[in-house]
Motif scaffolding. Structure first.
Motif, mmCIF file in Angstrom:
data_model
loop_
_atom_site.group_PDB
_atom_site.id
_atom_site.type_symbol
_atom_site.label_atom_id
_atom_site.label_comp_id
_atom_site.label_asym_id
_atom_site.label_seq_id
_atom_site.Cartn_x
_atom_site.Cartn_y
_atom_site.Cartn_z
ATOM 1 N N SER A 1 10.735 -4.137 -6.201
ATOM 2 C CA SER A 1 9.310 -4.182 -5.866
ATOM 3 C C SER A 1 8.610 -5.336 -6.577
ATOM 4 C CB SER A 1 8.647 -2.849 -6.224
ATOM 5 O OG SER A 1 8.805 -2.552 -7.599
ATOM 6 N N ASP A 2 9.055 -5.676 -7.808
ATOM 7 C CA ASP A 2 8.438 -6.779 -8.541
ATOM 8 C C ASP A 2 8.753 -8.132 -7.906
ATOM 9 O OD1 ASP A 2 7.389 -4.995 -10.312
ATOM 10 O OD2 ASP A 2 8.894 -5.336 -11.886
ATOM 11 N N ALA A 3 9.856 -8.203 -7.166
ATOM 12 C CA ALA A 3 10.259 -9.482 -6.576
ATOM 13 C C ALA A 3 9.514 -9.798 -5.285
ATOM 14 C CB ALA A 3 11.771 -9.482 -6.314
ATOM 15 N N PHE A 4 8.994 -8.787 -4.608
ATOM 16 C CA PHE A 4 8.467 -9.006 -3.263
ATOM 17 C C PHE A 4 7.078 -9.626 -3.190
ATOM 18 C CE2 PHE A 4 12.150 -6.932 -1.746
ATOM 19 C CZ PHE A 4 12.261 -7.311 -0.412
ATOM 20 N N PRO A 5 6.201 -9.452 -4.163
ATOM 21 C CA PRO A 5 4.913 -10.151 -4.036
ATOM 22 C C PRO A 5 5.040 -11.652 -3.868
ATOM 23 C CG PRO A 5 4.769 -8.455 -5.711
ATOM 24 C CD PRO A 5 6.210 -8.529 -5.308
ATOM 25 N N HIS A 6 6.142 -12.215 -4.321
ATOM 26 C CA HIS A 6 6.335 -13.659 -4.229
ATOM 27 C C HIS A 6 6.789 -14.103 -2.836
ATOM 28 C CE1 HIS A 6 5.829 -13.805 -8.558
ATOM 29 N NE2 HIS A 6 6.776 -12.903 -8.704
ATOM 30 N N ILE A 7 7.182 -13.178 -1.986
ATOM 31 C CA ILE A 7 7.676 -13.569 -0.661
ATOM 32 C C ILE A 7 6.941 -12.838 0.457
ATOM 33 C CG2 ILE A 7 9.996 -14.220 -1.431
ATOM 34 C CD1 ILE A 7 10.971 -11.481 -0.635
ATOM 35 N N TYR A 8 5.759 -12.279 0.137
ATOM 36 C CA TYR A 8 5.028 -11.534 1.150
ATOM 37 C C TYR A 8 4.575 -12.413 2.309
ATOM 38 C CZ TYR A 8 0.551 -13.454 -0.393
ATOM 39 O OH TYR A 8 -0.485 -14.296 -0.697
ATOM 40 N N ASN A 9 4.488 -13.748 2.092
ATOM 41 C CA ASN A 9 4.039 -14.636 3.154
ATOM 42 C C ASN A 9 5.018 -14.683 4.327
ATOM 43 O OD1 ASN A 9 5.828 -15.957 1.307
ATOM 44 N ND2 ASN A 9 5.357 -17.911 2.289
ATOM 45 N N LEU A 10 6.230 -14.169 4.132
ATOM 46 C CA LEU A 10 7.183 -14.130 5.240
ATOM 47 C C LEU A 10 6.715 -13.193 6.351
ATOM 48 C CD1 LEU A 10 10.631 -14.045 3.375
ATOM 49 C CD2 LEU A 10 9.542 -15.966 4.543
ATOM 50 N N ILE A 11 5.780 -12.305 6.042
ATOM 51 C CA ILE A 11 5.233 -11.413 7.062
ATOM 52 C C ILE A 11 4.638 -12.232 8.198
ATOM 53 C CG2 ILE A 11 3.444 -9.683 7.528
ATOM 54 C CD1 ILE A 11 3.825 -8.705 4.653
ATOM 55 N N SER A 12 3.947 -13.318 7.846
ATOM 56 C CA SER A 12 3.310 -14.154 8.867
ATOM 57 C C SER A 12 4.328 -14.883 9.728
ATOM 58 C CB SER A 12 2.376 -15.169 8.195
ATOM 59 O OG SER A 12 3.114 -16.039 7.343
ATOM 60 N N ARG A 13 5.578 -14.932 9.280
ATOM 61 C CA ARG A 13 6.639 -15.583 10.066
ATOM 62 C C ARG A 13 7.434 -14.576 10.888
ATOM 63 N NH1 ARG A 13 9.624 -18.917 5.454
ATOM 64 N NH2 ARG A 13 11.219 -18.953 7.101
ATOM 65 N N GLY A 14 6.942 -13.330 10.919
ATOM 66 C CA GLY A 14 7.579 -12.328 11.768
ATOM 67 C C GLY A 14 8.667 -11.523 11.100
ATOM 68 N N VAL A 15 8.849 -11.673 9.786
ATOM 69 C CA VAL A 15 9.851 -10.887 9.070
ATOM 70 C C VAL A 15 9.269 -9.506 8.779
ATOM 71 C CG1 VAL A 15 11.275 -10.696 6.997
ATOM 72 C CG2 VAL A 15 10.896 -12.930 8.064
ATOM 73 N N ARG A 16 10.013 -8.452 9.086
ATOM 74 C CA ARG A 16 9.562 -7.085 8.853
ATOM 75 C C ARG A 16 10.248 -6.524 7.623
ATOM 76 N NH1 ARG A 16 11.227 -3.914 13.686
ATOM 77 N NH2 ARG A 16 12.737 -5.578 13.999
ATOM 78 N N PHE A 17 9.494 -5.738 6.844
ATOM 79 C CA PHE A 17 10.007 -5.125 5.633
ATOM 80 C C PHE A 17 10.063 -3.615 5.813
ATOM 81 C CE2 PHE A 17 8.211 -9.166 4.460
ATOM 82 C CZ PHE A 17 9.142 -9.695 3.580
ATOM 83 N N VAL A 18 11.201 -3.032 5.484
ATOM 84 C CA VAL A 18 11.432 -1.600 5.682
ATOM 85 C C VAL A 18 11.938 -1.000 4.376
ATOM 86 C CG1 VAL A 18 12.677 0.137 7.023
ATOM 87 C CG2 VAL A 18 12.020 -2.018 8.105
ATOM 88 N N ASP A 19 11.375 0.142 4.008
ATOM 89 C CA ASP A 19 11.818 0.845 2.801
ATOM 90 C C ASP A 19 13.173 1.495 3.075
ATOM 91 O OD1 ASP A 19 12.066 2.179 0.440
ATOM 92 O OD2 ASP A 19 10.061 3.039 0.466
ATOM 93 N N ALA A 20 14.150 1.185 2.259
ATOM 94 C CA ALA A 20 15.527 1.606 2.515
ATOM 95 C C ALA A 20 15.733 3.110 2.380
ATOM 96 C CB ALA A 20 16.481 0.869 1.576
ATOM 97 N N LEU A 21 15.132 3.719 1.370
ATOM 98 C CA LEU A 21 15.445 5.112 1.085
ATOM 99 C C LEU A 21 14.932 6.083 2.144
ATOM 100 C CD1 LEU A 21 15.098 5.134 -2.799
ATOM 101 C CD2 LEU A 21 17.144 4.852 -1.387
ATOM 102 N N PRO A 22 13.727 5.908 2.701
ATOM 103 C CA PRO A 22 13.343 6.782 3.817
ATOM 104 C C PRO A 22 14.236 6.626 5.045
ATOM 105 C CG PRO A 22 11.393 5.801 2.832
ATOM 106 C CD PRO A 22 12.572 5.117 2.227
ATOM 107 N N VAL A 23 14.734 5.410 5.271
ATOM 108 C CA VAL A 23 15.672 5.218 6.384
ATOM 109 C C VAL A 23 16.980 5.964 6.109
ATOM 110 C CG1 VAL A 23 17.010 3.522 7.685
ATOM 111 C CG2 VAL A 23 14.650 3.010 7.042
ATOM 112 N N TYR A 24 17.430 5.884 4.860
ATOM 113 C CA TYR A 24 18.608 6.654 4.454
ATOM 114 C C TYR A 24 18.390 8.143 4.708
ATOM 115 C CZ TYR A 24 22.066 8.718 1.251
ATOM 116 O OH TYR A 24 23.082 9.478 0.718
ATOM 117 N N GLU A 25 17.212 8.629 4.329
ATOM 118 C CA GLU A 25 16.878 10.042 4.528
ATOM 119 C C GLU A 25 16.911 10.415 6.004
ATOM 120 O OE1 GLU A 25 12.857 12.756 4.062
ATOM 121 O OE2 GLU A 25 13.254 11.195 2.582
#
Length: 461
Positions: free
Chosen positions: A215-239
């Motif tokens: 979580s600490d690493a992602f604030p530095h790459i949040y701008n990828l959202i504007s390029r169409g990259v989607r972020f998904v939380d892994a553990l709820p998907v596992y669930e």
């Protein structure tokens, strides 16, 4: 902002699972109707009038409801089965359609009020509907694009992350394929994630945001959202995929967020009424079997037929758990230093266990309110004491009544019987917690139907 977007992306991925189920359901109904029209044509090789089709569609539509239920019991609508299933689709469909034809034959035999003669039609319909639904599910459904996988980067470490990566890459209908795994302890994690996205040309990042390093690493790459990259939380998907709670996420915060409202007044009251409604007629019917079972047990070794053993119930209360004796005695769960029962299963015991007849006296517990139809498996006090010492938060499973059947009973197939096993029980707890988090009347109905399926097919759910 990033957290909100991650939540939205997670729900969009979960909606893909549910959209597939809805698409399969609607497609099945359409091809049921199409199969009926083709079968009517094939029976006489002449055009089917609108009146004739509607005259058959009305009674058959009643059957379609039952047939969809059979498909559900067969696992043909379950997200985990759609994504992770290994069994051949054609074999499952053939069994389901054969059962459906038996239901149809009984329906028209006992309800001839519709004035149609479907004997020949049913045989034709079995063949046509099987071929059409198989064609729909195996050929047409993949063309909808609902199961075309996207390349993804997986960020995180641990058993759950490893299991998720394996499942996504071997599943034939997973929404994503893991092209790159970036461990959470990678030096310069933000840069490694960026490099992984670029190298794999990934449009999805599945990340364990519960891990502070991630979580600490992602604030530095949040701008990828504007390029169409989607972020998904892994553990709820596992669930969602595995039907269990990742135990690595379990802490006081998780418990407060997911189990603080475990007491659901209206749900609990309705569930108790349903328990009584099932227990009374089932108990009356079970008396038919009592003389035969008691005679067989007595004839084999002369010992007592019905035994009681202590179990831990709701809120840690101890109650007497009744069942037909299937072992050479009754040690009341006192296994001794070895942690395993010294008793063995009798010949009669093997039969009544395989047929589940040994569980008939549990209907008394159901009627008394010691048990519910659906809930965690009731455990022996001595084992509960051990597990509460060895497994963090084990006691939360006693927030509700134990059950005759349950989520863990269906999906955890390494349950230790008549012995202590901390690791297998730790694994089982993850399924119990999933039920505690999601429990509802709808989930109870799903578990009940799958229990029936397991009893009939003698296999895993």
């Amino acid at each position: 902002m990033l957290l909100t977007f991650v939540v939205l992306c997670y729900h969009s991925m979960i909606s893909i699972f549910r959209l597939r189920t809805l698409a399969l359901f609607l497609g099945d109904l359409i091809f049921f109707c199409l199969a009926l029209y083709i079968s009517l044509y094939a029976r006489a090789f002449e055009a089917v009038s609108r009146e004739a089709f509607l005259a058959h569609l009305y009674p058959f539509s009643l059957l379609f409801i039952a047939w969809v239920l059979v498909y559900f019991i067969a696992g043909l609508y379950e997200p985990r089965s759609i994504i992770l299933a290994r069994r051949a689709l054609s074999a499952t469909l053939l069994v389901a359609q054969s059962v459906n034809m038996v239901i149809a034959a009984l329906f028209f035999f006992f309800a001839p009020i519709f004035g149609i003669a479907p004997k020949t039609l049913l045989v034709i319909y079995l063949i046509v509907s099987f071929l059409l639904v198989l064609y729909w599910r195996a050929v047409l459904f993949p063309l909808l694009g609902l199961q075309k996988p996207e390349d993804a980067v997986l960020v995180g470490s641990g058993q759950e992350i490893d299991a998720l990566a394996r499942a996504m890459n071997i599943a034939h209908r997973a929404p994503v394929r893991i092209a790159k795994v970036v461990p959470a302890d990678t030096p310069g994690l933000s840069g490694a994630i960026m490099a992984g996205i670029e190298g794999a040309r990934a449009r999805v990042v599945v990340a364990d945001f519960a891990d502070p390093r991630v979580s600490d690493a992602f604030p530095h790459i949040y701008n990828l959202i504007s390029r169409g990259v989607r972020f998904v939380d892994a553990l709820p998907v596992y669930e969602e995929l595995f039907g269990r709670i990742p135990l690595s996420t379990l802490n006081e915060r998780w418990l407060a967020r997911n189990l603080s409202r475990y007491s659901q007044t209206y749900y609990d009251a309705l569930k108790r009424l349903l328990d009584i409604g099932v227990a009374v007629p089932a108990l009356a019917l079970s008396f038919i079997f009592y003389p035969f079972i008691i005679f067989a047990i007595k004839f084999e070794d002369g010992g007592e037929a019905i035994i009681s053993m202590p179990r831990v119930g709701e809120a840690g209360r101890i109650f007497n758990f009744y069942k037909f004796r299937s072992m050479t005695g009754n040690d009341h769960g006192k296994y001794g230093g070895g942690g395993a029962s010294k008793l063995s299963v009798t010949r009669v015991g093997r039969f009544i266990r395989a047929s589940r007849l040994d569980e008939l006296p549990q209907l008394w517990n159901l009627l008394r309110g010691d048990l519910s139809l659906i809930g965690p498996r009731p455990e022996l006090p001595a084992l509960v004491k051990l597990y509460e010492q060895e497994i963090p938060y084990y006691g939360v499973r006693h927030l509700i009544k134990p059950g005759i059947s349950g989520w863990a009973q269906l999906y955890h197939h390494a349950d230790p019987h008549h012995r202590a096993d901390v690791e297998d029980t730790r694994d089982k707890l993850s399924y119990d917690l999933y039920y505690l988090k999601h429990r509802s009347l709808l989930l109870d109905v799903v578990i009940a139907i799958k229990t029936i399926r397991r009893l009939l097919l003698k296999g895993n759910a």
